[in-house]
Scaffold this motif. Structure first.
Motif, mmCIF file in Angstrom:
data_model
loop_
_atom_site.group_PDB
_atom_site.id
_atom_site.type_symbol
_atom_site.label_atom_id
_atom_site.label_comp_id
_atom_site.label_asym_id
_atom_site.label_seq_id
_atom_site.Cartn_x
_atom_site.Cartn_y
_atom_site.Cartn_z
ATOM 1 N N SER A 11 41.569 35.525 38.329
ATOM 2 C CA SER A 11 41.427 35.205 36.904
ATOM 3 C C SER A 11 41.306 36.453 36.047
ATOM 4 N N TYR A 12 41.586 37.631 36.632
ATOM 5 C CA TYR A 12 41.431 38.892 35.924
ATOM 6 C C TYR A 12 42.790 39.463 35.539
ATOM 7 N N GLU A 13 42.838 40.143 34.402
ATOM 8 C CA GLU A 13 43.960 41.024 34.096
ATOM 9 C C GLU A 13 43.404 42.437 34.126
ATOM 10 N N LEU A 14 43.862 43.222 35.085
ATOM 11 C CA LEU A 14 43.346 44.561 35.288
ATOM 12 C C LEU A 14 44.307 45.592 34.725
ATOM 13 N N GLU A 58 39.306 43.136 31.323
ATOM 14 C CA GLU A 58 39.536 43.038 29.872
ATOM 15 C C GLU A 58 38.366 43.565 29.050
ATOM 16 N N ILE A 59 37.162 43.585 29.620
ATOM 17 C CA ILE A 59 36.006 44.061 28.854
ATOM 18 C C ILE A 59 35.526 45.427 29.344
ATOM 19 N N GLY A 60 36.389 46.129 30.105
ATOM 20 C CA GLY A 60 36.109 47.502 30.479
ATOM 21 C C GLY A 60 35.329 47.707 31.753
ATOM 22 N N ARG A 61 34.975 46.652 32.473
ATOM 23 C CA ARG A 61 34.261 46.830 33.728
ATOM 24 C C ARG A 61 35.172 47.460 34.779
#
Length: 287
Positions: A11-14, A58-61
């Motif tokens: 579910s991530y866009e890296l 998406e939030i910088g992690r």
């Protein structure tokens, strides 16, 4: 072929970006998540010697990392390859490794593979070469051994770099320029010439003994023993390719017990060592 800079995983866009000094706190969190012992200072040392990539959501992690370290002009050591436990089955490690392989296309490569990553590296064209035995624990006693090692002096530095090059196959001067200021050292002299050395520095949960270069296991034990004496009752670690024998028995008896293995793997023509042997690694990333 250049690897893609973005990738959808689960579910991530890296997004893959260069590893920067400002990433150290997040990289430290990432290594904690996979039970690696690296402190922020250990990451800082790695960043000072190599180039890395991070996978950000998406939030910088920071959810993944991979690094490579130039060893001379024709060899690269690959390491610090970590993916968040949530993404380990979704190709994040392969994606990051594609960036490293693109950067190092003109170099032969060496790495130390964990059991979890072994199949990935096989699929990327790496071949197994040797087993590395990780020993660590509280140094609870000092076994008997030879006392013919001496404290390292500043005048020994050039000879140590040259001796390491004989053992490793290429010169690693930048590595030693970073290690010397933060390490204690022992040497063996024969006819006034440095014929073995061991460095010891802070790392992870305590201290690591390495690199260790010597002509024989007896010499390796003599080089290591003063560091065990100096840091008795503290946590010590040593990574060695020595098979079952005197050195590993010495470590076990000291309380620096066998813990795990990784596999040294290579791609391309990797130089072999010479008349002396690397008995202790700098760490698993740098060899």
């Amino acid at each position: 072929m250049q690897a893609d800079l973005t990738k959808a995983l689960d579910s991530y866009e890296l997004t893959c970006t260069d590893m920067l000094p400002d990433d150290v706190p997040r990289l430290h969190e990432l290594s904690i998540a996979v039970n690696w012992p690296h402190r922020p200072k250990d990451w800082e040392l790695a960043l000072s010697l190599g180039r890395g990539y991070v996978a950000r959501d998406e939030i910088g992690r920071v959810l993944g990392s991979a690094m490579w370290f130039p060893m001379g002009e024709t060899l690269a050591s690959v390491g610090m390859v970590i993916t968040s436990p949530r993404l380990q089955d979704h190709g994040a490690g392969r994606w990051l490794m594609q960036h490293v392989l693109s950067d190092t296309a003109g170099r032969s490569k060496v790495l130390n593979a964990t059991k979890a990553a072994y199949r990935l590296y096989l699929s990327l064209g790496f071949s197994p070469r040797a087993t590395v035995f990780q020993h660590n624990g509280i140094a609870s006693r000092v076994p008997d051994g030879s006392d013919h090692a001496l404290p390292m002096l500043a005048d020994h530095a050039e000879a140590i770099v040259a001796l390491d090059a004989l053992a490793y196959g290429v010169a690693r001067r930048p590595v030693f320029e970073r290690l010397f200021p933060v390490s204690e050292g022992t040497v063996i002299l024969r006819d006034g010439v440095v014929r073995g050395f061991a460095l010891c520095r802070e790392f992870g949960r305590g201290r690591v003994i390495g690199p260790v270069v010597a002509e024989t296991e007896e010499d390796a034990i003599a080089l290591v023993r003063p560091h065990v004496i100096a840091h008795k009752d503290r946590f010590l670690r040593m990574d060695t390719r020595a098979e079952d024998g005197p050195l590993r028995r010495f470590l076990d008896e000291a309380g620096i017990a066998f813990y795990d293995t990784v596999t040294t793997m290579t791609q391309g023509e990797v130089p072999s060592g010479g008349p002396v042997t690397t008995f202790g690694l700098v760490n698993q990333a740098l060899g």
